[in-house]
Design an enzyme around this catalytic site. Sequence first.
Site: not given
Length: 291
Positions: A130-131, A134, A179
Site C-alpha cells: 500500500h505504501e 504512493h 488511498e
Amino acid sequence: MPAAKTLLLGLKADHFRHPLDLQATQSLKQLPGLDLMVRNLLAPLAEQFFYLENIASSILVSDQQLPHLHQLLVEACKVLDLEAPQLYIRQHPVPNAYTFAMRGKQPFMVMHTSLVEMLNPEEIQAVIAHELGHLKCDHGVYLTLANLIVLGAGLLPSWGTVVAQQLQEQLMEWIRCAEFTCDRSALLVSQDPKIVMSVLMKLAGGSPTLASQLNLDAFVAQARAYDAISDSQIGALLKQAQTAQLTHPVPVLRAREIDRWSQTQDYQSLLNRQNMEYDSKAEPKGGWRNW
C-alpha cells in the site's frame, strides 16, 4: 505466503490508479503555485523534521536488521517493478504506516510496532505494498504536504484562515482518494483480496489479542450495510460529513472498494498479462533487474 506471485513487469501507475485519485490530483494541480511551494519550501522542512527524526528514533530494516520484514519489502517491490525505499520500524501505540518521498533523498516508509504486532506476514506485506503505491503513483509532492498537516502540526507557514481551511479540505479529499489507489497496489502484491480486506478489518477493530478472533465474512457484510446508507440523500450526506476531516476513507468502504475491483476485468487483465512468476524459494525466472 503463497509460493508464487505474478510479476507486473512494466507496471505503470495509470494501469491501476483509481478514478477518484486521478480526478482529485487534477484538481490540486489547478491550484496556482502549490507544486512549487511544496517542492521548494515545504519539502526541505519536511526533510529536516521527519527524515532525521526517523533515523534517530526508529529501526532501519535491512537484510541484517529484521530480515523477514526486509524480504517482504523486496518481494513487494519486485512484483510492482519498483526500486526499494528504506523501511523503518517505529515504537508507537497507534497502528499506522506512512511514506515520504522528498527531493534529493531516498524515499522511506515507516511502520509502527503496534501495526506489525497486529498483522500476519501476508498482511504486513499488503501494508508495505500500500505504501509503495504512493511511490509508484508519484504522490510525493502532495503526500509531503498532507503528512505535514497530519503529523507535523505547527510546521506549516501561516496562511489566511479561509485559504488554509480550503486547502486542507481539498488536500484531505485528495489523500482519501489516493488511498483507494494504494489499496489497489496492496491487492496487486497480495493477489488475494481477502488479505487486503483483513488488514482493513483489523485497522477498524483489531488488536493483538482480538485479531485472530475477527470474522472477515461478517466484516464484508458490515461493509455492504454501510453502502446501503447511501440509498437515501440524508444517509449520503451523513457519510460525507463523517469522512470530511479524515485522512483515510473508513475501513469498511475501502474493503468494499477493493472487493469490487478484485472482480473487474481490469484487475484480472493486469495479473494475466504477465506469464512470469516469482517463487520466494527459487531463483528468479525471466529478465528483471537486480535489486
